[in-house]
Design a protein around this motif. Structure first.
Motif, PDB file in Angstrom:
ATOM      1  N   UNK A 671       0.828  -1.209   0.000  1.00  0.00           N
ATOM      2  CA  UNK A 671       0.000   0.000   0.000  1.00  0.00           C
ATOM      3  C   UNK A 671       0.857   1.252   0.000  1.00  0.00           C
ATOM      4  N   UNK A 672       1.979   1.201   0.721  1.00  0.00           N
ATOM      5  CA  UNK A 672       2.880   2.373   0.710  1.00  0.00           C
ATOM      6  C   UNK A 672       3.350   2.642  -0.720  1.00  0.00           C
ATOM      7  N   UNK A 673       3.718   1.580  -1.456  1.00  0.00           N
ATOM      8  CA  UNK A 673       4.169   1.777  -2.832  1.00  0.00           C
ATOM      9  C   UNK A 673       3.039   2.151  -3.772  1.00  0.00           C
ATOM     10  N   UNK A 674       1.793   1.724  -3.449  1.00  0.00           N
ATOM     11  CA  UNK A 674       0.656   2.008  -4.325  1.00  0.00           C
ATOM     12  C   UNK A 674       0.266   3.476  -4.329  1.00  0.00           C
ATOM     13  N   UNK A 675       0.801   4.268  -3.412  1.00  0.00           N
ATOM     14  CA  UNK A 675       0.516   5.710  -3.415  1.00  0.00           C
ATOM     15  C   UNK A 675       0.923   6.356  -4.743  1.00  0.00           C
ATOM     16  N   UNK A 676       1.898   5.747  -5.442  1.00  0.00           N
ATOM     17  CA  UNK A 676       2.323   6.300  -6.731  1.00  0.00           C
ATOM     18  C   UNK A 676       1.163   6.311  -7.717  1.00  0.00           C
ATOM     19  N   UNK A 677       0.354   5.241  -7.735  1.00  0.00           N
ATOM     20  CA  UNK A 677      -0.725   5.126  -8.707  1.00  0.00           C
ATOM     21  C   UNK A 677      -1.835   6.141  -8.445  1.00  0.00           C
TER      22      UNK A 677
END
Length: 739
Positions: A671-677
Motif C-alpha cells: 500500500x505504501x508503494x501504491x501511493x504512486x498510482x
C-alpha cells in the motif's frame, strides 16, 4: 555469671543478642499476663515496707523485734518462717541471744547461710598439699563477739555488765547455726542486663558429696514434712535428684539449666528458670498475700482522744497491729517469708513487666521491680505447684534455626511473582500519573519486607504459645535472625535477577517502543510477550520519495545528517501514538500498533500517527529546505508477533529481534508503494478504515495490489476527520473528490 547460661557455650548468646533474647523472653510474660499460683494460700509475705520504716524507725531493727515476730507467728501456727536478712554486723548481744533462743524454741525458722572457704595445708614428708573445704555457715556466730568478751587466752572478761555476760553465755551455748533445720542459700545470679531470671535449686560442694538447697526449696521441704529428723533422708534424696514432690502428691523433675563445672573444688550451682506469676505484691489480695511488718510486730502510738472523743491532755498509748485471731487467720499453716520490700532498702530486682491498666507511666516502671523476698515466695510456689519453665536444648535451637531459614527462603521465593506484579503495576500507575521518580523498588522491598517476615512472625507467635501453654522457652533471636538473613539474601538475588530480565527487555524493546507501552510490557512479564503468537494488529510503512536521487547529489555526511534529523522528528510521533518501531530500512520506517501489548484502538492510533507524520514531514521541509516527501501505507489484520532470529549455539550468542510477519505486513508495504498510482501520500486498507471509520477523512478507491490476485479496496487519506483536508501540504497530489 558466664558459667551459667540458658544456652550452652556451643551456641553462645553474644552480649547484644543475649540482651535481645532476654527482652523477648520478658515480653512473653507480658503477653501471658498475671496468673494466680495454685499454692497462693500456702504462702504469705511480711514486708519491711515504707510504712514500717515510718513507724518503727531506721533499718536495721533490733533483732529482738524479729524474735517477737517469730514468737507471734509460732503462736499463730505458721509452718515455716524465713528471715530474708543477712546478719552481717553485731548488735547488742542480748538481741542476738533473744533471736537464738526463739530459734531453739521454734525449730522451723530459716536464716540464710553463706559458704565459708577454708584452706588447710598438710605436709607429708617433704610434700605440701593444700585442700579447700566449703562449709555453709551463718554470718553471725559466737566468734563475732569473742573479741569483745574474751581475752587473748580465751578467758571470759568480767568487766562487762552481768546481763551482757549472761546474754553472751546464752548466745554461745545456743548459737544460730545449731538451731537451723538445714543450711539454705539466698544468693542469685543476675543476667547480663541486670535482671533476675534464674534461681538456684541446690549448691553442690565438697566435690559434690554435700548439697545445700535454696530458701524456697528448703521451705517447701519443711512444709511437706520431708525433714525426718536429724538425717533428713527424704529431703536430701529429693534435693540431690532434683525430683521434687508437689503439693498435689506427684513428684516432678525440676528442669535444671545447663551449666559448666567450676574450676577446682568450687561449689557448683544448679539453677532453674523463675516462673513469675505477676506484678510485685503489696497487699493481701495481690499475687501473694503481703502484710506490713509493723502490723505483725505491733506498735504503740500516743493519742489525745478518748473513746468518747473527749480530749485527753496527758495522752495515752494505743496499741496497733494484728490480733492473735487475725494472725492465725493470715499465717496459720503457711510458709511465711519476711524480708525488705521498701525501695530505700535496695533489695529489688528487675523482672518482666505486667501491665495492669495503671494510668501513669511511673506505676508501670515500678511494676518491673520485685523484692527479693517475693522471688523466694515465687519459687516456693513454683516447687509446690510443679509448674516449671523449660529451656529448649542447643540442638533443638540449631535445628529450628536451619528449618526456619529454609522455610523463610522458600516462602520468599513463592512470593516473588506476586510481589513483582504488584510492584510493576505500581510503577506503571505511577508513570501514568506522570509523577517523578521510580517507585517499583520501594514498593517491591516494602511489600516483600512485610510479607516475607510472616514466617518470623508466625515463629514468634508459636514461641509465645509454647511459653504460655507449654511453659517452654524457645530461643527466638538466633532462628529469627538467621531467617531474616536468608530472606534478605533471597530477596537480593531475586531482585538482581528481575532487574537483569528488566534490562534485557528494555534493551530489546526500549529503542523502538513507546515508553507507556514499554511500561505495560514490563508490568506483565508473565505474559511472555516475546513468545511468538497470532494477534490482530495494524502495520504502518513509510518511504521517502526521491531519497536515492538525494543521496547521489549530496555528500555522505550530509545524507546521514539529513536522515538523522528526519528520523529524530518521526520516531517520537510513532511512540506518542503507542506505536513500536520495528526497523529502519534505509529511509523507510516499519512500525506496528497493537503489539506486543494488545489494545483496541490500534487502527485509529496508526491513522492519527500517519497524518501527524505527514504534517511533521511538511514542517521538516519548511524548516530545513530538504525536499523529503513521505509515502505511508497502513493495513490492519492478523500477524504473527514474537522474537525471531537465530537461537545461537554453544559458541555464539542468540541473535533475536521482536518483529511481526505475515500477509498483513506485506500488504501494508504494498500500500505504501501504491501511493504512486493514486498520487496520494497516505493509503490505508478497507480493514483499517472500517476498524476506525471516524478518525480520518478519506476517498475510497480500489487497486490491483502486487501479489494479490483480487482487487483490493483502499482509501486515500486526506486528513483528520472534522478538519479541512490538507493533504496538498504533504506534497503534489491529484485533485480528487473526498468521500
Amino acid at each position: 555469671n558466664d558459667a551459667i547460661r540458658a544456652v550452652s557455650k556451643i551456641l553462645p548468646l553474644w552480649k547484644t543478642l543475649e540482651g535481645l533474647e532476654y527482652r523477648l523472653y520478658d515480653a512473653r510474660f507480658t503477653a501471658r499476663g498475671p496468673v494466680r499460683p495454685a499454692s497462693r494460700e500456702k504462702i504469705a509475705i511480711i514486708g519491711v515496707d515504707e510504712r514500717t520504716l515510718a513507724v518503727l524507725g531506721a533499718w536495721p531493727f533490733p533483732r529482738e523485734w524479729h524474735a517477737e515476730v517469730i514468737r507471734r507467728l509460732k503462736k499463730a501456727g505458721a509452718k515455716v518462717v524465713f528471715l530474708d536478712f543477712v546478719f552481717s554486723s553485731r548488735q547488742k548481744i542480748s538481741s542476738d541471744a533473744a533471736l537464738a533462743s526463739v530459734l531453739a524454741e521454734s525449730k522451723n525458722v530459716l536464716l540464710p547461710s553463706l559458704l565459708s572457704r577454708e584452706t588447710q595445708t598438710t605436709s607429708v614428708a617433704t610434700n605440701t598439699m593444700k585442700t579447700t573445704d566449703y562449709q555453709p555457715v551463718n554470718p553471725l556466730d559466737k566468734s563475732a563477739y569473742d573479741n569483745v568478751f574474751l581475752n587473748d587466752k580465751g578467758t571470759l572478761l568480767f568487766n562487762k555488765k552481768p546481763d551482757e555476760i549472761k546474754a553472751y553465755r546464752r548466745f554461745a551455748a545456743l548459737g544460730l547455726n545449731e538451731q537451723l533445720p538445714e543450711p539454705c542459700f539466698i544468693s542469685v545470679e543476675r543476667d547480663s542486663d541486670g535482671a533476675l531470671r534464674r534461681y538456684p535449686v541446690r549448691i553442690a560442694f565438697l566435690g559434690g558429696d554435700e548439697n545445700a538447697g535454696s530458701v524456697a526449696i528448703l521451705s517447701d521441704g519443711i512444709y511437706q514434712n520431708l525433714l525426718d529428723g536429724e538425717e533428713n533422708k527424704l529431703y536430701e534424696k529429693a534435693l540431690a535428684s532434683t525430683i521434687w514432690p508437689t503439693a498435689n502428691g506427684t513428684a516432678l523433675p525440676i528442669p535444671i539449666l545447663p551449666s559448666q563445672q567450676p574450676p577446682g573444688d568450687a561449689p557448683r550451682v544448679f539453677t532453674t528458670l523463675i516462673n513469675f506469676y505477676g506484678p510485685p505484691s503489696s497487699g493481701p489480695n495481690d499475687t501473694f498475700p503481703t502484710y506490713s511488718y509493723r502490723d505483725v510486730k505491733g506498735f504503740r502510738t500516743l493519742v489525745h482522744l478518748n473513746d468518747d472523743n473527749t480530749v485527753d491532755t496527758q495522752g495515752h498509748w494505743a496499741w496497733h497491729g494484728f490480733t492473735d485471731a487475725e494472725m492465725k487467720e493470715k499465717f496459720g499453716g503457711r510458709i511465711v517469708l519476711i524480708g525488705a520490700t521498701a525501695l530505700s532498702l535496695d533489695d529489688l530486682f528487675q523482672m518482666p513487666q505486667f501491665f495492669l491498666n495503671h494510668p501513669t507511666v511511673d506505676k508501670i516502671v515500678e511494676e518491673s521491680q520485685i523484692a527479693g523476698v517475693e522471688i523466694h515466695a515465687t519459687m516456693a510456689a513454683n516447687f509446690l505447684d510443679g509448674v516449671y519453665l523449660r529451656a529448649v536444648s542447643t540442638q533443638s535451637t540449631i535445628v529450628t534455626l536451619f528449618a526456619l531459614s529454609l522455610l523463610a527462603a522458600f516462602w520468599t521465593m513463592l512470593l516473588h511473582n506476586r510481589v513483582s506484579r504488584v510492584a510493576r503495576a505500581a510503577q506503571h500507575r505511577w508513570a501514568k500519573w506522570r509523577a517523578p521518580g521510580k517507585v517499583r523498588g520501594v514498593v517491591w522491598f516494602a511489600l516483600y519486607g512485610l510479607l516475607a517476615s510472616l514466617p518470623i512472625v508466625f515463629f514468634w507467635e508459636a514461641a509465645k504459645w509454647l511459653f504460655i501453654h507449654q511453659h517452654l522457652w524457645v530461643i527466638v533471636i538466633y532462628p529469627a535472625l538467621s531467617a531474616a538473613l536468608s530472606t534478605g539474601l533471597v530477596m537480593i538475588l531475586l531482585y538482581s535477577s528481575e532487574n537483569a530480565e528488566r534490562r534485557k527487555t528494555i534493551a530489546q524493546f526500549g529503542r523502538f517502543m513507546s515508553p507507556s507501552i514499554l511500561e505495560e510490557v514490563l508490568a506483565r512479564p508473565e505474559e511472555d510477550y516475546p513468545r511468538p503468537r497470532r494477534t490482530y494488529a495494524t502495520v504502518l510503512f513509510t518511504d521517502l520519495v526521491g531519497f536515492t536521487t538525494y543521496t547521489e547529489t549530496h555528500d555522505p555526511d550530509e545524507v546521514v545528517s539529513a536522515l538523522n534529523a528526519y528520523m529524530t522528528c518521526m520516531i517520537p510521533i510513532v511512540q506518542r501514538h503507542n506505536g513500536t518501531i520495528d526497523k529502519y530500512i534505509g529511509d523507510s520506517i516499519m512500525a506496528y500498533f497493537g503489539v506486543p501489548l494488545p489494545y483496541d484502538d490500534h487502527a485509529a492510533c496508526a491513522l492519527r500517527c500517519a497524518v501527524e507524520l505527514q504534517d511533521a514531514c511538511a514542517r521538516f521541509r519548511a524548516e530545513t529546505d530538504i525536499e523529503f516527501y513521505m509515502r505511508v501505507g497502513v493495513h490492519t489484520g492478523e500477524v504473527i508477533a514474537g522474537s525471531m532470529g537465530s537461537e545461537g549455539d554453544s559458541d555464539s550468542q542468540p541473535l533475536l529481534n521482536y518483529t511481526v510477519i505475515g500477509d498483513t505486513v506485506n500488504l501494508a508495504s504494498r500500500l505504501e508503494g501504491a501511493n504512486k498510482e493514486f498520487g496520494s501520500w497516505i493509503l490505508c486498507s478497507a480493514a483499517t478504515y472500517e476498524a476506525a471509520p471516524n478518525v480520518v477523512c478519506v476517498e475510497s478507491a480500489s487497486a490491483q495490489i502486487k501479489g494479490k490476485s483480487q482487487i483490493v479496496d483502499v482509501y486515500v487519506v486526506r486528513g483528520l476527520a472534522l478538519q479541512t483536508p490538507h493533504d496538498s501540504q504533504w506534497g503534489p497530489t491529484a485533485n480528487k473528490a473526498v468521500t
